[in-house]
Motif scaffolding. Structure first.
Motif, PDB file in Angstrom:
ATOM      1  N   ILE A  15      89.458  56.506  -3.427  1.00 38.55           N
ATOM      2  CA  ILE A  15      88.255  57.799  -3.051  1.00 38.55           C
ATOM      3  C   ILE A  15      88.380  58.788  -3.265  1.00 38.55           C
ATOM      4  CG2 ILE A  15      86.668  55.708  -2.992  1.00 38.55           C
ATOM      5  CD1 ILE A  15      86.642  56.923   0.092  1.00 38.55           C
ATOM      6  N   ASN A  16      89.841  58.765  -2.470  1.00 41.77           N
ATOM      7  CA  ASN A  16      90.587  60.270  -2.149  1.00 41.77           C
ATOM      8  C   ASN A  16      91.756  60.899  -3.268  1.00 41.77           C
ATOM      9  OD1 ASN A  16      92.184  61.988  -1.334  1.00 41.77           O
ATOM     10  ND2 ASN A  16      91.201  62.027   0.791  1.00 41.77           N
ATOM     11  N   SER A  17      91.374  61.847  -4.440  1.00 46.13           N
ATOM     12  CA  SER A  17      92.433  62.486  -4.607  1.00 46.13           C
ATOM     13  C   SER A  17      93.777  62.793  -4.591  1.00 46.13           C
ATOM     14  CB  SER A  17      92.046  63.547  -5.962  1.00 46.13           C
ATOM     15  OG  SER A  17      92.168  64.935  -5.255  1.00 46.13           O
ATOM     16  N   ALA A  18      93.914  62.481  -3.483  1.00 47.57           N
ATOM     17  CA  ALA A  18      94.965  62.701  -2.431  1.00 47.57           C
ATOM     18  C   ALA A  18      96.318  60.936  -3.005  1.00 47.57           C
ATOM     19  CB  ALA A  18      95.014  63.601  -1.185  1.00 47.57           C
ATOM     20  N   TRP A  19      95.791  60.796  -2.484  1.00 50.94           N
ATOM     21  CA  TRP A  19      95.813  59.318  -2.563  1.00 50.94           C
ATOM     22  C   TRP A  19      96.361  58.533  -3.884  1.00 50.94           C
ATOM     23  CZ3 TRP A  19      91.428  56.353  -0.263  1.00 50.94           C
ATOM     24  CH2 TRP A  19      91.229  56.553   1.282  1.00 50.94           C
ATOM     25  N   ASN A  20      96.029  59.367  -5.120  1.00 56.21           N
ATOM     26  CA  ASN A  20      96.590  59.433  -6.632  1.00 56.21           C
ATOM     27  C   ASN A  20      98.157  59.200  -6.819  1.00 56.21           C
ATOM     28  OD1 ASN A  20      94.249  58.151  -7.011  1.00 56.21           O
ATOM     29  ND2 ASN A  20      93.486  59.485  -7.557  1.00 56.21           N
ATOM     30  N   ALA A  21      98.530  61.203  -6.610  1.00 50.45           N
ATOM     31  CA  ALA A  21      99.669  62.088  -5.932  1.00 50.45           C
ATOM     32  C   ALA A  21     100.828  60.824  -5.451  1.00 50.45           C
ATOM     33  CB  ALA A  21      99.373  63.265  -5.223  1.00 50.45           C
ATOM     34  N   GLY A  22     100.719  60.036  -4.670  1.00 47.86           N
ATOM     35  CA  GLY A  22     102.060  59.329  -4.192  1.00 47.86           C
ATOM     36  C   GLY A  22     102.248  57.664  -4.605  1.00 47.86           C
ATOM     37  N   PRO A  23     103.366  57.164  -4.298  1.00 50.56           N
ATOM     38  CA  PRO A  23     103.566  55.984  -4.378  1.00 50.56           C
ATOM     39  C   PRO A  23     102.899  55.010  -3.843  1.00 50.56           C
ATOM     40  CG  PRO A  23     105.510  56.972  -3.462  1.00 50.56           C
ATOM     41  CD  PRO A  23     104.549  57.617  -3.631  1.00 50.56           C
TER      42      PRO A  23
END
Length: 151
Positions: A15-23
């Motif tokens: 639910i947080n776009s920051a979590w999509n950035a890394g592995p």
């Protein structure tokens, strides 16, 4: 019932776009596949939603059939990465919330083939009116959203 294992279902909602950035999220997803492989490690797959046409979303599946000396969790992760890469070329990935649902299995009533591999597409994409919730005391309805069902 205590002590019984059922199908190897797993999933994660970011639910947080920051979590999509890394592995990290994919590391967790891979671990979920490893754990659910005790149900069966012959086939597995994940469904996620990506950007579709005209602001809609569409489901894409990453499904694999395991071989004798390979790790299903690594195969599913690699297939998901290639599926998302391909989707990003066409219309892009979702920027904010991402949803992943998957299944591992041992083929008990069908062959261990891609055709018997979950997630199956239960209904074809169709445009439907969807209720989104309440805003300022009124029920908000969106017309013509893409709806697909996977099991």
């Amino acid at each position: 019932e205590k002590g019984w294992f059922f199908c190897g279902n797993f999933g994660i909602i970011l639910i947080n776009s920051a979590w999509n950035a890394g592995p990290k999220a994919k590391d967790i997803l891979e671990k979920m596949v490893q754990i659910t492989m005790m149900r069966g490690a012959q086939t597995g797959g994940v469904v996620t939603y990506v950007k579709g046409r005209a602001g809609s979303t569409r489901g894409v599946r990453a499904r694999v059939v395991n071989s004798k000396r390979t790790d299903l969790s690594k195969l599913v992760r690699a297939k998901l990465a290639s599926t998302e890469r391909r989707a990003s070329w066409w219309n892009g990935l979702l920027d904010d919330v991402r949803f992943y649902a998957g299944h591992t299995r041992f083929a008990t009533t069908s062959k261990a083939t891609l055709a018997g591999c979950h997630p199956h597409q239960w209904s074809l994409p169709q445009s439907m009116d969807v209720y989104l919730g309440f805003s300022e005391g009124h029920l908000v309805k969106s017309k013509g959203l893409n709806v697909e069902v996977f099991i």
